[in-house]
Design an enzyme around this catalytic site. Structure first.
Site, PDB file in Angstrom:
ATOM      1  N   SER A   1      -9.224   4.620  14.339  1.00 43.46           N
ATOM      2  CA  SER A   1      -9.166   3.842  15.576  1.00 43.46           C
ATOM      3  C   SER A   1      -9.683   4.721  16.691  1.00 43.46           C
ATOM      4  O   SER A   1      -9.635   5.957  16.589  1.00 43.46           O
ATOM      5  CB  SER A   1      -7.713   3.447  15.863  1.00 43.46           C
ATOM      6  OG  SER A   1      -7.596   2.946  17.195  1.00 43.46           O
TER       7      SER A   1
ATOM      8  N   VAL B   1       0.813  -1.221   0.000  1.00 44.51           N
ATOM      9  CA  VAL B   1       0.000   0.000   0.000  1.00 44.51           C
ATOM     10  C   VAL B   1       0.846   1.270   0.000  1.00 44.51           C
ATOM     11  O   VAL B   1       0.334   2.351  -0.292  1.00 44.51           O
ATOM     12  CB  VAL B   1      -0.978   0.104   1.200  1.00 44.51           C
ATOM     13  CG1 VAL B   1      -2.142  -0.834   1.044  1.00 44.51           C
ATOM     14  CG2 VAL B   1      -0.277  -0.045   2.526  1.00 44.51           C
TER      15      VAL B   1
ATOM     16  N   LYS C   1      -3.272   7.282  13.422  1.00 41.41           N
ATOM     17  CA  LYS C   1      -4.718   7.130  13.212  1.00 41.41           C
ATOM     18  C   LYS C   1      -5.444   8.468  13.341  1.00 41.41           C
ATOM     19  O   LYS C   1      -6.474   8.700  12.703  1.00 41.41           O
ATOM     20  CB  LYS C   1      -5.284   6.092  14.178  1.00 41.41           C
ATOM     21  CG  LYS C   1      -4.826   4.665  13.866  1.00 41.41           C
ATOM     22  CD  LYS C   1      -5.205   4.239  12.446  1.00 41.41           C
ATOM     23  CE  LYS C   1      -4.996   2.753  12.203  1.00 41.41           C
ATOM     24  NZ  LYS C   1      -5.407   2.341  10.831  1.00 41.41           N
TER      25      LYS C   1
ATOM     26  N   TYR D   1       1.056   4.872  17.068  1.00 39.10           N
ATOM     27  CA  TYR D   1      -0.115   4.384  16.332  1.00 39.10           C
ATOM     28  C   TYR D   1      -1.254   5.387  16.455  1.00 39.10           C
ATOM     29  O   TYR D   1      -1.942   5.704  15.480  1.00 39.10           O
ATOM     30  CB  TYR D   1      -0.515   3.034  16.916  1.00 39.10           C
ATOM     31  CG  TYR D   1      -1.769   2.416  16.348  1.00 39.10           C
ATOM     32  CD1 TYR D   1      -1.733   1.714  15.147  1.00 39.10           C
ATOM     33  CD2 TYR D   1      -2.986   2.500  17.030  1.00 39.10           C
ATOM     34  CE1 TYR D   1      -2.876   1.136  14.637  1.00 39.10           C
ATOM     35  CE2 TYR D   1      -4.129   1.919  16.523  1.00 39.10           C
ATOM     36  CZ  TYR D   1      -4.071   1.231  15.332  1.00 39.10           C
ATOM     37  OH  TYR D   1      -5.215   0.656  14.823  1.00 39.10           O
TER      38      TYR D   1
END
Lengths: 255, 258
Positions: free
Chosen positions: A141, A63, A158, A154
């Protein structure tokens, strides 16, 4: 409960389709009639997903590589114009304090979660604009809506996905494009298990899992199918007046 | 189409209003048994979904500005067991410039829009928790997020209701009851006090999906939140306002006046 009326005749792309949330989303869409291009770097996992998605085609790729997204368009061309996109590809990265995150891990995290989401949209959006119609669901998230001490890097990535999605929504709303994100909380997936595993020894792992459970008003972890249900709703015409939202699917954790 | 609410007992307040009728029709079409509440018996009778068998609907006239009205609705709702769904849809939205709001108007708006849902969530939510299942949706508004200078008590009441949504979600989540907020599109005709010319058009124009709301769009979202498909969603806000809540194009000054 599949509702075959919702996606019959539509073409969709699901990234991260080889496992977890992406796989559940793909299987749900296919069960309701969508024809899909399934994208992931894990070719074996893709094949397993495809076996449950009649009429789908697989593209094994990265990706973070624009050229691989071009291959998705090539694969979709025989199916028809792409009307649905679900960008589930994502990685957890280090569940560690920000001072302990290696630069290479940070770059990889943002490349997959943020750049990968943007590249997929950048590749497909022109088709949607030409058709004057398209529904996009990105995967953020709960950690993208609130600060998270367990996985701060993370969480930052997000958070970027949330505002990428909202900006997309306000940019192209008059052109027939809807863009929303789902914000899963603790969902029973390999990624969740990895979050616990990074706590350290067995006692620390157990303690982290217990803490995650205790913080959740429903007192349990969600299932991939519970997230897929929300993705399908947001992609469907039932959500035709919904754009720019970040929908938590988290058992009330963010409440 | 599968019937998601077959045999379920669904309580809807403000059932005679714009969205009350839309919600009643949608739940009825998917098999629910309805308890419809509003102030006027006659308005309620006119709001019953066409063709609905009489044994699938109960009408309950009550004024949710009063404790008597609220108590009577709680008693009716839990008679014979906890309902499956409660939609706190009743709300009032008088058009009043901020500096002209009287204490009595403020109390009335907060009473119907915030205090009544609070008491209904306590009373009906308790029965749902004892039954170990239930779904509550509070109808809020993008006014909880975007300042409307002529609807400030209303916006404050909806802010408070979104806060209550989260608190009840945390309280009742362990006992199997989900509580969420849903923000409908702006609908002219839902206000008790008539608005100046152009006001509704200005609010509608805020929505980014410019084609206007689709009839049924809001009910689709509420039914989703009440359905098993949303069984891991609680404490959330789902905005069905066509993107109006994230519209920052017209600037803060305009927003405060609208």
């Amino acid at each position: 409960m599949p509702r075959p009326d919702r996606f019959t005749g539509r073409v969709g792309v699901v990234t991260g389709a080889a496992s977890g949330l992406g796989r559940a989303t793909a299987i749900g869409l296919a069960a309701e009639g969508a024809r899909l291009v399934l994208f992931d770097r894990d070719a074996e996992g893709l094949a397993e997903t495809a076996a449950s998605c009649p009429g789908s085609v697989c593209v094994a790729g990265d990706v973070t590589a624009a050229a691989d997204h071009a291959r998705v368009l090539d694969a979709a061309a025989p199916l028809g114009p792409i009307a649905l996109v679900a960008t589930a590809a994502g990685i957890l990265g280090p569940a560690a304090p920000l001072t302990d995150v290696a630069e290479a891990d940070w770059d990889r995290l943002f490349a997959v979660n943020v750049k990968g989401t943007w590249l997929a949209i950048r590749a497909i959006l022109p088709q949607m604009l030409a058709a004057g119609r398209g529904a996009i669901v990105t995967f953020a998230s709960g950690a993208g809506l609130a600060g998270n001490p367990t996985m701060p890097a993370y969480s930052a990535s997000k958070g970027a996905v949330v505002l990428l999605t909202r900006s997309l929504a306000v940019s192209h709303v008059t052109q027939g494009i809807r863009a929303n994100c789902v914000c899963p909380g603790p969902i029973e997936t390999p990624m969740l298990r990895d979050t616990f595993a990074q706590a350290g020894d067995a006692a620390a792992v157990a303690a982290r899992e217990a803490a995650f459970r205790a913080r959740n008003p429903m007192g349990r972890f969600g299932t991939v199918d519970e997230v897929a249900e929300s993705v399908l709703f947001l992609l469907s015409d039932a959500a035709s007046y919904i754009t720019g939202v970040a929908l938590p699917v988290d058992g009330g954790k963010l409440a | 189409m599968p019937m998601r609410f077959s045999g379920q007992r669904v309580v809807i307040t403000g059932a005679a209003g714009v969205y009350g009728r839309e919600l009643s029709a949608a739940f009825a079409a998917e098999g629910a048994r309805l308890l419809l509440a509003d102030r006027s018996e006659a308005d309620l009778a006119a709001a019953v979904p066409a063709g609905l068998a009489p044994d699938r609907v109960t009408l309950h006239a009550a004024d949710l500005a009063t404790d008597t009205g609220i108590d009577s609705l709680i008693a009716a709702a839990i008679a014979g067991g906890a309902p499956d769904v409660l939609v706190n849809n009743a709300g009032i939205y008088p058009f009043i410039p901020l500096m002209e709001v009287t204490p009595a108007e403020y109390d009335r708006i907060l009473g119907v829009n915030t205090r009544a849902p609070f008491r209904l969530m306590q009373g009906i939510g308790r029965a749902m928790a004892e039954a170990g299942r239930g779904a509550i949706v509070n109808v809020t508004s993008s006014a909880a997020e975007v300042i409307r200078g002529n609807g400030v008590p209303y916006g404050a009441s909806k802010c408070a209701l979104e806060y209550l949504t989260r608190a009840f979600a945390i309280e009742l989540g362990p006992r199997g009851v989900r509580v969420n907020s849903a923000r409908p599109p702006f609908a002219e005709g839902s206000a008790l006090v008539s608005m100046p010319p152009g006001y509704a058009e200005a609010v509608v124009a805020r929505a980014l999906l410019g084609r206007g709301r689709r009839a049924g769009a809001f009910a689709d979202a509420v039914l989703f939140l009440c359905s098993d498909a949303a069984d891991y969603i609680t404490g959330a806000v789902l905005d069905v306002g066509g993107g109006g809540a994230i519209n920052r194009r017209d600037g803060a000054a305009t927003r405060a006046r609208s």
